[in-house]
Design a protein around this motif. Structure first.
Motif, mmCIF file in Angstrom:
data_model
loop_
_atom_site.group_PDB
_atom_site.id
_atom_site.type_symbol
_atom_site.label_atom_id
_atom_site.label_comp_id
_atom_site.label_asym_id
_atom_site.label_seq_id
_atom_site.Cartn_x
_atom_site.Cartn_y
_atom_site.Cartn_z
ATOM 1 N N ASP A 21 0.826 -1.211 0.000
ATOM 2 C CA ASP A 21 0.000 0.000 0.000
ATOM 3 C C ASP A 21 0.861 1.262 0.000
ATOM 4 O O ASP A 21 0.574 2.244 0.683
ATOM 5 N N ARG A 45 -5.993 -6.553 5.209
ATOM 6 C CA ARG A 45 -6.881 -5.836 4.296
ATOM 7 C C ARG A 45 -8.240 -5.635 4.940
ATOM 8 O O ARG A 45 -8.537 -6.209 5.978
ATOM 9 N N ILE A 68 -4.434 -10.782 -1.645
ATOM 10 C CA ILE A 68 -4.035 -9.401 -1.872
ATOM 11 C C ILE A 68 -3.599 -9.295 -3.325
ATOM 12 O O ILE A 68 -3.598 -10.297 -4.049
ATOM 13 N N SER A 91 -3.428 -3.896 -0.685
ATOM 14 C CA SER A 91 -4.509 -4.582 0.019
ATOM 15 C C SER A 91 -5.826 -4.557 -0.742
ATOM 16 O O SER A 91 -6.685 -5.392 -0.507
#
Length: 104
Positions: A21, A45, A68, A91
């Motif tokens: 991320d 996530r 993911i 995520s």
């Protein structure tokens, strides 16, 4: 930043850098992606159908809890994928997901 997991042994393995991320994280050589992420984060996530955070469930690749995405749009199971240096993970699904091989 502290994560959900605490490493108790094998801390002398070489470090491996990756992004999740957009943040640069490190794991250790031989870690699963799930282990590496949960060493730094509380969750993997957001749940699809509610406000809960997901962190893996079966830890052996049988459920859907640890999916993911790689930056190229390909999904992976974080619990059964070995961490590789330079991985770019996220995520949430990328804008153009699912990726189709037959797409123009």
């Amino acid at each position: 930043m502290t994560g959900r997991l605490v490493r108790l042994a094998e801390a002398s393995r070489p470090k491996v850098s990756f992004t999740f991320d957009g943040a640069v994280l490190t794991g250790l050589e031989g870690d699963s992606v799930l282990t590496a992420i949960l060493m730094s984060r509380d969750a993997l996530r957001q749940a699809e159908f509610g406000p809960e955070q997901r962190s893996g469930f079966c830890l052996m690749g049988a459920c859907q809890d640890c999916w993911i995405w790689q930056s190229d749009g390909a999904r992976l199971r974080a619990c059964s994928t070995v961490l590789q240096a330079g991985m770019r993970l996220q995520s949430a699904a990328p804008d153009k997901w699912p990726v189709r091989d037959d797409a123009p």
